[in-house]
Design an enzyme around this catalytic site. Structure first.
Site, PDB file in Angstrom:
ATOM      1  N   GLY A   1      -6.916  -0.622   8.892  1.00  0.00           N
ATOM      2  CA  GLY A   1      -5.532  -1.029   9.120  1.00  0.00           C
ATOM      3  C   GLY A   1      -5.126  -0.877  10.570  1.00  0.00           C
ATOM      4  O   GLY A   1      -4.323  -1.651  11.093  1.00  0.00           O
TER       5      GLY A   1
ATOM      6  N   SER B   1       2.391   7.118   1.794  1.00  0.00           N
ATOM      7  CA  SER B   1       3.395   8.072   2.290  1.00  0.00           C
ATOM      8  C   SER B   1       4.460   8.355   1.236  1.00  0.00           C
ATOM      9  O   SER B   1       4.719   7.541   0.352  1.00  0.00           O
ATOM     10  CB  SER B   1       4.074   7.524   3.544  1.00  0.00           C
TER      11      SER B   1
ATOM     12  N   TRP C   1       8.412   4.253   2.722  1.00  0.00           N
ATOM     13  CA  TRP C   1       7.987   3.421   3.874  1.00  0.00           C
ATOM     14  C   TRP C   1       7.013   2.329   3.445  1.00  0.00           C
ATOM     15  O   TRP C   1       6.031   2.084   4.139  1.00  0.00           O
ATOM     16  CB  TRP C   1       7.317   4.258   4.973  1.00  0.00           C
TER      17      TRP C   1
ATOM     18  N   GLU D   1       0.961   3.520  10.121  1.00  0.00           N
ATOM     19  CA  GLU D   1      -0.505   3.545   9.954  1.00  0.00           C
ATOM     20  C   GLU D   1      -1.158   4.563  10.898  1.00  0.00           C
ATOM     21  O   GLU D   1      -2.175   4.294  11.532  1.00  0.00           O
ATOM     22  CB  GLU D   1      -1.095   2.144  10.094  1.00  0.00           C
ATOM     23  N   GLY D   2      -0.536   5.724  10.956  1.00  0.00           N
ATOM     24  CA  GLY D   2      -1.051   6.798  11.806  1.00  0.00           C
ATOM     25  C   GLY D   2      -0.297   6.832  13.114  1.00  0.00           C
ATOM     26  O   GLY D   2      -0.446   5.927  13.925  1.00  0.00           O
TER      27      GLY D   2
ATOM     28  N   GLY E   1      20.118  -7.448  33.153  1.00  0.00           N
ATOM     29  CA  GLY E   1      21.148  -7.404  32.106  1.00  0.00           C
ATOM     30  C   GLY E   1      20.856  -8.364  30.972  1.00  0.00           C
ATOM     31  O   GLY E   1      21.158  -8.081  29.795  1.00  0.00           O
TER      32      GLY E   1
ATOM     33  N   GLY F   1       8.305  13.292   1.651  1.00  0.00           N
ATOM     34  CA  GLY F   1       7.958  14.576   2.266  1.00  0.00           C
ATOM     35  C   GLY F   1       6.555  14.654   2.831  1.00  0.00           C
ATOM     36  O   GLY F   1       6.115  15.715   3.281  1.00  0.00           O
TER      37      GLY F   1
ATOM     38  N   PHE G   1       0.863  -1.184   0.000  1.00  0.00           N
ATOM     39  CA  PHE G   1       0.000   0.000   0.000  1.00  0.00           C
ATOM     40  C   PHE G   1       0.896   1.230   0.000  1.00  0.00           C
ATOM     41  O   PHE G   1       1.750   1.375   0.871  1.00  0.00           O
ATOM     42  CB  PHE G   1      -0.882  -0.029   1.246  1.00  0.00           C
TER      43      PHE G   1
END
Lengths: 369, 386
Positions: B242, B126, B156, B363-364, B340, B129, B123
């Site tokens: 989504g 994005s 992305w 997804e937001g 640790g 920019g 999908f």
């Protein structure tokens, strides 16, 4: 999976909601300032069947399920958390205990279920709370099979209004026992508890029992359900406080203007709104799930304790944010938000506090490994 | 009010749980280390019907409801977070919009093989920019005869390297903002586009994240998804769904982190007793268990809302916001309980922290979820005031 209310639940919720807007929300401001009390409202709730929600109809009750009790309490607590605390206590840990333990005196039972008489459950002592091992109230069996009870209980909801109390005690042999004590019996004295930071409407008393005679027939079996109901009804009151606080906060941000626009348009206000709305939703779902479990059987996987911890702490966070949204006005008695803030902080007195509930959850988790 | 699962939902849960136990958990650390696409697991997902869960059988799907999808997403992500996101993208971001906005031709050609797992989807919304401000995208799709000519770079893109079907959102009318946006299905085999940079990420390393480069890619007009100018709506409604998948992924990661921390707390001793008996550890475990349940209920609430055709946007935003931040808290505590050992790769705790972190972003972001929830809440109170 169905998150919707059934018809009965909706109907009861709506009727409590309209009772709250008509007869609770306004007077609550006065009750909390110490003018007048909520006893008349409590009586009216009895008339509506809300003091015997879980009791079967043939025992004079409304014959409804735990989910309906919870829904009613949420609505009541949006109007006055202290009033809701009294209704919760009578229906839940008190009458719920008698019902769960199959208490045999049906006549007495129906007086409680109809709201003609109020019932309380007295467990808290100076040191003893969750830890029944430290209960210091004693019950000594008498030759006739009855009991002689001595000890003191504190912070008992409905302590001055109730006609009877379910009193937890230890026998000489160290066994836990519950007795239904007539609070007008010789040897019982009661006085209002020190006033609390919140839940001001709630009647709370300290009881002193000295050599009180209790007939054998007033022995009450144990009930794990009473504990669960105490926790879950507190979650319900927390939810009502949370809803009221969120509504107060968001409504204020929509009205209050700074820098030429409602402060609701500023992201810090929006962030607090989003977090509060989300936590309210999560707390509701946890509480409804536990209520559904108790309505259909026993609770599982610590659903009750998870709901109680989450709802009690969410109430404090949401009320704190709502107060902050009001700026300086939040700190005054001109707005109800300071009361929600105080009520949220006081909820843990009604049941085991969040830390104890966490111990219960964690012990269960460890056992399952 | 009813909180029971149906027989089918219970079956989905058990199937997904045992697949995760047997196939995913044993390989998750290696998948993280090598960054290899978990092809074998994805093939099994296809066989189980988990790549088109809420798609009708008629279109190659399994015909489950969205609640079953949320349940399976939690279990699969508990086994392997990378496999979880591949599954979520194919179901929520690719199959779902074609199911909702596609015509029968498009469903036959794309939805069916995608739901069957014969093809894999990605999908593309994005850009380098523009992220949350989707309308600020620069990619254009200009109509030329019976083709749209696509130019621009998308960023992305989960499964970008392996996917051969791309649901693309682009400006068909660059002079408009939201209203000039349209959605397309791009078939990488028929109309190839370039794969740009493959990102080297903090977590979910088994799923590829790439940029996609479109240089005069001519996509048939028949591949436009929905009407021209409807692309923004397609994108937003797709993301609503989504968010349920990603919330369930976050929940699954939290589950495994919690389970491992609980087991560790019963094994490790200090000061003469197992650390799980100390109040501090108990408190953490109790909170983890409580918050996990809270997140699950919020997710189920949103999924049931979607199944009933309700307006579930606010609920899915709440589910995504709460589950992702809960997962970060739970994984953080799980690592802490390991001391640790939590910081080294001998245990899985550090991987869970890395895997969980992305769920607060993609997804937001949490910030976008808060905006959505705040607006919905404010509108409701404003209405109540009259």
């Amino acid at each position: 999976m169905d998150f919707a209310l059934d018809e009965t639940q909706q109907m009861i919720r709506d009727s409590v909601r309209s009772f709250v807007s008509g007869q609770v929300r306004e007077p609550a401001m006065k009750w909390n300032e110490g003018h007048g009390d909520a006893n008349a409202a409590l009586k009216e709730l009895g008339g509506l069947g809300l003091l015997g929600i879980l009791a079967p109809e043939n025992a004079g009750g409304a014959g409804l399920d735990v989910a309906t009790l919870i829904l009613s309490l949420i609505e009541l607590a949006t109007g006055d958390a202290g009033l809701a605390a009294m209704v919760a206590h009578h229906n839940g840990p008190a009458l719920g205990h008698l019902l769960d333990a199959d208490f045999s005196d049906k006549k007495l039972l129906s007086r409680f279920a109809s709201g003609d008489a109020l019932l309380c459950r007295a467990t808290d002592e100076g040191q003893a709370h969750l830890d029944s091992a430290t209960v210091e109230t004693t019950a000594t069996q008498q030759p006739d099979g009855g009991w002689q009870v001595s000890g003191s209980k504190r912070l008992v909801p409905l302590g001055t209004l109730a006609s009877h109390a379910i009193v937890s005690a230890k026998t000489l042999g160290g066994a836990d026992i519950h007795l239904l004590v007539d609070l007008s019996a010789p040897g019982v004295s009661r006085q209002a508890s020190a006033s609390l930071v919140g839940l001001s409407t709630c009647d709370l008393a300290d009881l002193t029992l000295s050599e009180v005679q209790v007939p054998a027939a007033m022995t009450v079996g144990s009930s794990s359900r009473a504990v669960a109901l105490g926790r879950l009804t507190t979650a319900a009151i927390a939810l009502g406080v949370t809803r009221a606080a969120l509504a107060a906060g968001v409504t204020y941000t929509l009205e209050r203007k700074q820098f030429g626009k409602p402060i609701a348009r500023f992201q810090p206000m929006q962030w607090q709104t989003a977090d509060s709305a989300t936590e309210l939703e999560a707390a509701e779902l946890l509480t409804y799930r536990a209520a559904w479990q108790l309505s259909t059987g026993d609770a599982r996987d610590f659903a009750v304790e998870k709901a109680a911890v989450f709802a009690m702490e969410a109430a404090q966070r949401v009320a704190d944010r709502a107060l902050q949204m009001h700026g300086g006005y939040g700190y005054t008695e001109d707005f109800p938000v300071e009361r929600h803030f105080r009520d949220a902080a006081t909820l843990r007195l009604l049941t085991d506090g969040p830390d104890l509930q966490r111990v219960v959850i964690a012990k269960g988790l460890a056992q399952a490994v | 009010m009813e909180f029971a699962l149906t027989e089918i939902q219970q079956m989905v849960l058990e199937t997904a749980h045992s697949f995760a136990d047997n196939e995913l958990l044993p390989n998750a650390a290696a998948t993280d280390k090598t960054g290899q696409f978990p092809a074998k697991s994805v093939k099994t997902l296809a066989e189980l019907g988990f790549l088109g869960m809420a798609v009708d059988e008629k279109w190659g799907g399994a015909g489950f409801d969205n609640l079953s999808y949320a349940i399976a997403m939690e279990e699969i992500s508990r086994g392997c977070a990378s496999t979880g996101v591949i599954m979520s993208v194919n179901n929520s971001l690719v199959c779902d919009p074609i199911k909702k906005f596609g015509n029968d031709e498009q469903k036959k050609k794309f939805l069916k093989p995608l739901a069957q797992g014969k093809r894999l989807g990605c999908f593309a919304l994005s850009e380098p920019g523009s992220g949350s401000d989707a309308a600020g995208m620069r990619t254009t799709a200009i109509l030329d005869g019976d083709h749209y000519v696509i130019n621009g770079t998308k960023n992305w893109i989960t499964s970008g390297k392996e996917a051969d079907v791309c649901v693309l959102i682009a400006h068909s009318d660059p002079s408009e903002r939201h209203k000039g946006i349209s959605a397309f299905i791009v078939d990488r085999n028929e109309t190839p586009y370039g794969i740009g940079k493959v990102e080297d990420k903090l977590g979910i390393k088994g799923s590829s994240t790439t940029s996609l480069v479109f240089e005069n890619v001519r996509v048939p007009a028949a591949n436009r998804l929905g009407a021209e100018g409807m692309g923004f709506k397609v994108a937003m409604s797709t993301l609503d769904g989504g968010r349920i998948g990603i919330a369930a992924q976050a929940l699954g990661i939290a589950r495994i982190a919690f389970e491992e921390a609980l087991a560790y707390s019963r094994e490790r001793s200090a000061f003469g007793k197992v650390i799980g008996d100390f109040g501090a550890i108990r408190e953490m475990l109790a909170d983890m268990a409580t918050e996990i349940d809270a997140a699950r209920l919020l997710i189920w609430r949103a999924a049931v809302g979607k199944d009933r055709g309700e307006n579930f946007g606010k609920h899915s935003a709440m589910a995504k916001l709460y589950a992702s931040e809960m997962s970060a808290r739970v994984c953080h505590k799980a690592l802490q309980i390991h001391g640790g050992y939590g910081y080294v790769k001998e245990y899985n705790a550090e991987r869970h922290v890395r895997d969980a972190r992305i769920t607060e972003i993609y997804e937001g972001t949490s910030e976008i979820q808060r905006l959505v929830i705040a607006r919905a809440t404010q509108v409701a109170f404003a209405k109540a005031q009259g």
